[in-house]
Design a protein around this motif. Structure first.
Motif, PDB file in Angstrom:
ATOM      1  N   UNK A 173       0.728  -1.215   0.081  1.00 17.45           N
ATOM      2  CA  UNK A 173      -0.036  -0.154  -0.164  1.00 17.45           C
ATOM      3  C   UNK A 173       0.776   1.200  -0.040  1.00 17.45           C
ATOM      4  N   UNK A 174       1.930   1.200   0.620  1.00 14.40           N
ATOM      5  CA  UNK A 174       2.964   2.369   0.718  1.00 14.40           C
ATOM      6  C   UNK A 174       3.616   2.418  -0.694  1.00 14.40           C
ATOM      7  N   UNK A 175       4.422   1.367  -1.080  1.00 12.88           N
ATOM      8  CA  UNK A 175       5.183   1.363  -2.070  1.00 12.88           C
ATOM      9  C   UNK A 175       4.622   1.543  -3.563  1.00 12.88           C
ATOM     10  N   UNK A 176       3.050   1.235  -3.830  1.00 14.67           N
ATOM     11  CA  UNK A 176       2.441   1.237  -5.057  1.00 14.67           C
ATOM     12  C   UNK A 176       2.091   2.804  -5.122  1.00 14.67           C
ATOM     13  N   UNK A 177       2.143   3.594  -4.251  1.00  8.38           N
ATOM     14  CA  UNK A 177       1.975   5.088  -4.381  1.00  8.38           C
ATOM     15  C   UNK A 177       3.418   5.894  -4.852  1.00  8.38           C
ATOM     16  N   UNK A 178       4.385   4.994  -4.945  1.00  3.80           N
ATOM     17  CA  UNK A 178       5.707   5.893  -5.387  1.00  3.80           C
ATOM     18  C   UNK A 178       6.187   5.110  -6.692  1.00  3.80           C
ATOM     19  N   UNK A 179       7.083   5.607  -7.411  1.00  2.00           N
ATOM     20  CA  UNK A 179       7.389   4.916  -8.508  1.00  2.00           C
ATOM     21  C   UNK A 179       8.609   3.792  -8.435  1.00  2.00           C
ATOM     22  N   UNK A 180       7.983   2.697  -7.445  1.00  2.10           N
ATOM     23  CA  UNK A 180       8.886   1.609  -7.190  1.00  2.10           C
ATOM     24  C   UNK A 180       8.487   0.230  -7.877  1.00  2.10           C
ATOM     25  N   UNK A 181       7.199   0.078  -7.879  1.00  2.00           N
ATOM     26  CA  UNK A 181       6.700  -1.370  -8.579  1.00  2.00           C
ATOM     27  C   UNK A 181       6.419  -0.913  -9.902  1.00  2.00           C
ATOM     28  N   UNK A 182       7.197  -1.807 -10.863  1.00  2.00           N
ATOM     29  CA  UNK A 182       6.492  -1.786 -12.545  1.00  2.00           C
ATOM     30  C   UNK A 182       5.274  -2.614 -12.314  1.00  2.00           C
ATOM     31  N   UNK A 183       4.483  -2.561 -13.412  1.00  2.00           N
ATOM     32  CA  UNK A 183       3.263  -3.315 -13.476  1.00  2.00           C
ATOM     33  C   UNK A 183       3.811  -4.880 -13.583  1.00  2.00           C
ATOM     34  N   UNK A 184       3.071  -5.459 -12.914  1.00  2.00           N
ATOM     35  CA  UNK A 184       3.459  -6.889 -12.383  1.00  2.00           C
ATOM     36  C   UNK A 184       4.397  -7.202 -11.240  1.00  2.00           C
ATOM     37  N   UNK A 185       5.127  -6.183 -10.725  1.00  2.00           N
ATOM     38  CA  UNK A 185       5.824  -6.245  -9.665  1.00  2.00           C
ATOM     39  C   UNK A 185       5.095  -6.612  -8.277  1.00  2.00           C
ATOM     40  N   UNK A 186       3.995  -5.920  -8.384  1.00  2.00           N
ATOM     41  CA  UNK A 186       3.281  -6.476  -6.963  1.00  2.00           C
ATOM     42  C   UNK A 186       2.710  -7.816  -6.926  1.00  2.00           C
ATOM     43  N   UNK A 187       2.317  -8.292  -8.082  1.00  2.00           N
ATOM     44  CA  UNK A 187       1.996  -9.834  -8.010  1.00  2.00           C
ATOM     45  C   UNK A 187       3.078 -10.757  -7.771  1.00  2.00           C
ATOM     46  N   UNK A 188       4.618 -10.171  -8.320  1.00  2.00           N
ATOM     47  CA  UNK A 188       5.620 -10.925  -7.902  1.00  2.00           C
ATOM     48  C   UNK A 188       5.938 -10.988  -6.340  1.00  2.00           C
ATOM     49  N   UNK A 189       5.714  -9.666  -5.945  1.00  2.00           N
ATOM     50  CA  UNK A 189       6.030  -9.419  -4.388  1.00  2.00           C
ATOM     51  C   UNK A 189       5.068 -10.152  -3.641  1.00  2.00           C
ATOM     52  N   UNK A 190       3.839 -10.334  -3.942  1.00  2.00           N
ATOM     53  CA  UNK A 190       2.778 -11.141  -3.393  1.00  2.00           C
ATOM     54  C   UNK A 190       3.295 -12.645  -3.267  1.00  2.00           C
ATOM     55  N   UNK A 191       3.637 -13.292  -4.351  1.00  2.00           N
ATOM     56  CA  UNK A 191       3.987 -14.646  -4.418  1.00  2.00           C
ATOM     57  C   UNK A 191       4.878 -14.821  -3.415  1.00  2.00           C
ATOM     58  N   UNK A 192       6.259 -14.095  -3.552  1.00  2.00           N
ATOM     59  CA  UNK A 192       7.446 -14.160  -2.804  1.00  2.00           C
ATOM     60  C   UNK A 192       6.951 -13.923  -1.264  1.00  2.00           C
ATOM     61  N   UNK A 193       6.266 -12.923  -1.193  1.00  2.00           N
ATOM     62  CA  UNK A 193       6.060 -12.607   0.373  1.00  2.00           C
ATOM     63  C   UNK A 193       5.104 -13.674   1.012  1.00  2.00           C
ATOM     64  N   UNK A 194       4.144 -14.220   0.325  1.00  2.00           N
ATOM     65  CA  UNK A 194       3.477 -15.200   1.046  1.00  2.00           C
ATOM     66  C   UNK A 194       3.978 -16.495   0.971  1.00  2.00           C
ATOM     67  N   UNK A 195       4.844 -16.842  -0.189  1.00  2.00           N
ATOM     68  CA  UNK A 195       5.404 -18.155   0.133  1.00  2.00           C
ATOM     69  C   UNK A 195       6.536 -18.102   1.139  1.00  2.00           C
ATOM     70  N   UNK A 196       7.238 -17.125   1.259  1.00  2.00           N
ATOM     71  CA  UNK A 196       8.401 -17.170   2.072  1.00  2.00           C
ATOM     72  C   UNK A 196       7.629 -17.308   4.006  1.00  2.00           C
ATOM     73  N   UNK A 197       6.625 -16.390   3.747  1.00  2.00           N
ATOM     74  CA  UNK A 197       6.028 -16.342   5.158  1.00  2.00           C
ATOM     75  C   UNK A 197       5.143 -17.692   5.533  1.00  2.00           C
ATOM     76  N   UNK A 198       4.712 -18.249   4.544  1.00  2.00           N
ATOM     77  CA  UNK A 198       3.879 -19.863   4.983  1.00  2.00           C
ATOM     78  C   UNK A 198       4.879 -20.548   5.172  1.00  2.00           C
ATOM     79  N   UNK A 199       5.994 -21.038   4.433  1.00  2.00           N
ATOM     80  CA  UNK A 199       6.675 -22.005   5.047  1.00  2.00           C
ATOM     81  C   UNK A 199       7.112 -22.350   6.486  1.00  2.00           C
ATOM     82  N   UNK A 200       7.741 -21.352   6.987  1.00  2.00           N
ATOM     83  CA  UNK A 200       7.975 -21.562   8.547  1.00  2.00           C
ATOM     84  C   UNK A 200       6.863 -21.729   9.703  1.00  2.00           C
TER      85      UNK A 200
END
Length: 511
Positions: A220-247
């Motif tokens: 929510x913070x970074x998507x208001x800045x010029x940080x994410x290219x289109x598709x990067x939020x999807x990539x971030x979600x997949x990484x974030x959720x996958x990393x957090x779910x394993x432990x």
């Protein structure tokens, strides 16, 4: 008051969501632990609604509202979102159920009706995510909207649903880990609910909920800045959720409760989380390796109209002809021009057109300098805009469009002509010949304007009177509009613009 609300609307939204969530938890845990997992019970009708369903539906509502705001912000029709939700939510629930059943076939002994019986419980969130992401591609194509944009809008909604949904697991006394040696740091209502089989347990539901909440806040913070290219939020979600779910899954496996989803002795949730991580990496790096760059997420939806100047917005043709005649009278006194030869000077840069007659670079620069002095002197007498130019720019501004000029002229001369016609007030950016190293038909001038406006090519349109304008627009990936009053009408038509207009005001019917 209205402007003040709009300015802080996001804060009001997030505070409102937080209050509703806390009220739900407060109501759900108002009794004595272990808490009742049923939120609503109407015995006369035999109807029961579980807290798990309440939290999930609340998450869907929150996610849907945030997605609606993103569609509005991007200038996209919200009806596309509602159509998508009507399609994807039921399919996601079915996907979650099928995912669970797929890895528990032995529990149902071929009983198809039991497999479809949602009241027995058993949903796999990974199935919901996978089904939704698969459906989005053909849906976006049919709706003619970027599937990367929809992915990036949907991903935070999944984090919201997973953050709230874990509290439904809490009410069911699910998703806990091994014995917790010291549970005093937990809030009393969580601690009491996690007293299971004679011991306090690791609240893995809480770990995962907090992890998802942190990921949501980052997005929510970074998507208001010029940080994410289109598709990067999807990539971030997949990484974030996958990393957090394993432990959390590893802790759950130590709880003494059998893992409900297994494949060849491997917990499906861990295997799928690994695939999510790999998927996130593939999306992030794959788009860059394949040079799939659709711009920044924060830029998507900005509506931009770019104009060529001479022959498109300002009627400077006679002025250009006069400048050419005076310049060549000084350097090539015997040279006379036909109408077609004069027309050829309208569009290209002076460097390019003068090189047709003079091979010496130093002489060309001298001619250009003389031309510019002549042009400035003639400009001081004033030039006229084409009919309805001011009315068109006014309407575009009122509709929220960003407006730019992309010309082969120097910036200062562009500004002069615009100011003389009271048009400069509407212009957000001017890209002149002195701002770029490559000129039309190269895409650099248009791309530089879009970069300055922080806008995406998919939401831009360029209007010009020369075939080079149309070619530059196509090279930049923006829609092109030719003007039929161009002296290069045949060449413009041959370049196959997306639209043709005979009056600037007709542009308003296209946009």
């Amino acid at each position: 008051m209205k402007n003040s609300f709009k300015k802080y609307e996001s804060y009001y939204t997030y505070i409102g969501f937080s209050i509703i969530f806390m009220l739900l938890v407060l109501i759900a845990t108002s009794g004595v632990a272990p808490y009742d997992s049923t939120a609503i019970r109407i015995e006369a009708l035999g109807l029961e609604v579980q807290w798990y369903a309440v939290f999930i539906l609340t998450g869907i509502t929150f996610g849907g509202y945030l997605a609606y705001r993103e569609f509005v912000k991007a200038g996209k029709n919200p009806d596309i979102l509602w159509d998508g939700l009507l399609l994807c939510v039921p399919l996601a629930i079915i996907g979650a159920r099928l995912w669970y059943v797929l890895f528990n076939l032995d529990r149902y002994n071929g009983d198809f009706l039991r497999m479809l019986n949602f009241t027995e419980g058993g949903l796999g969130i990974h199935g919901a995510v996978i089904v939704t992401f698969l459906v989005i591609i053909p849906f976006a194509k049919r709706k003619k909207i970027s599937h990367w944009f929809i992915y990036d809008v949907v991903a935070p909604g999944f984090l919201i649903g997973q953050t709230l949904g874990r509290w439904g697991n809490f009410m069911n006394r699910e998703l806990y880990g091994p014995v917790l040696d010291n549970a005093d740091w937990l809030p009393p209502f969580v601690k009491d609910q996690m007293f299971i089989n004679g011991a306090y347990r690791h609240p893995t539901f809480l770990y995962e909920s907090v992890w998802n909440l942190i990921g949501l806040v980052i997005i929510l913070i970074l998507r208001r800045k010029r940080t994410f290219k289109l598709g990067d939020i999807l990539a971030f979600y997949l990484l974030w959720y996958g990393v957090g779910r394993i432990p959390t899954e590893i802790l759950r496996m130590q709880s003494g409760v059998d893992e409900p989803l297994m494949l060849f002795g491997i917990p499906v949730s861990i295997a799928t989380s690994v695939l999510f991580i790999l998927g996130g990496l593939v999306v992030y790096f794959g788009k860059r390796l394949m040079k799939v760059d659709e711009g920044y997420y924060s830029d998507y939806g900005k509506k931009v109209v770019l104009f060529d100047l001479d022959g498109t917005l300002l009627d400077t043709i006679d002025l250009i002809y006069d400048n050419i005649r005076q310049t060549f009278k000084k350097y090539f006194p015997s040279k006379t021009f036909t109408e077609d030869e004069l027309k050829a000077f309208v569009g290209p840069t002076l460097q390019h057109s003068f090189s047709w007659y003079e091979p010496n670079p130093k002489k060309i620069e001298e001619m250009i300098e003389f031309y510019r002095k002549t042009n400035l002197a003639n400009h001081e007498k004033g030039v006229n805009a084409y009919p309805h130019a001011k009315e068109t720019l006014t309407a575009l501004k009122d509709a929220g469009y960003l407006i730019g000029i992309v010309s082969s002229k120097k910036k200062e001369v562009c500004a002069l002509g615009l100011e003389q016609n009271d048009l400069l007030q509407f212009i957000d950016v001017i890209i002149g010949s002195d701002d770029v190293t490559k000129h039309k038909p190269d895409k650099e001038p248009i791309m530089k304007a879009l970069e300055s406006l922080k806008a995406h090519p998919a939401n831009a349109i360029y209007i010009g009177d020369h075939s080079m304008d149309i070619e530059a627009a196509k090279a930049a990936g923006v829609k092109s509009v030719g003007v039929s009053y161009s002296i290069h009408y045949d060449k413009v038509m041959a370049a196959r613009p997306d639209y043709m207009i005979d009056d600037l005001e007709k542009l308003l019917y296209i946009l």
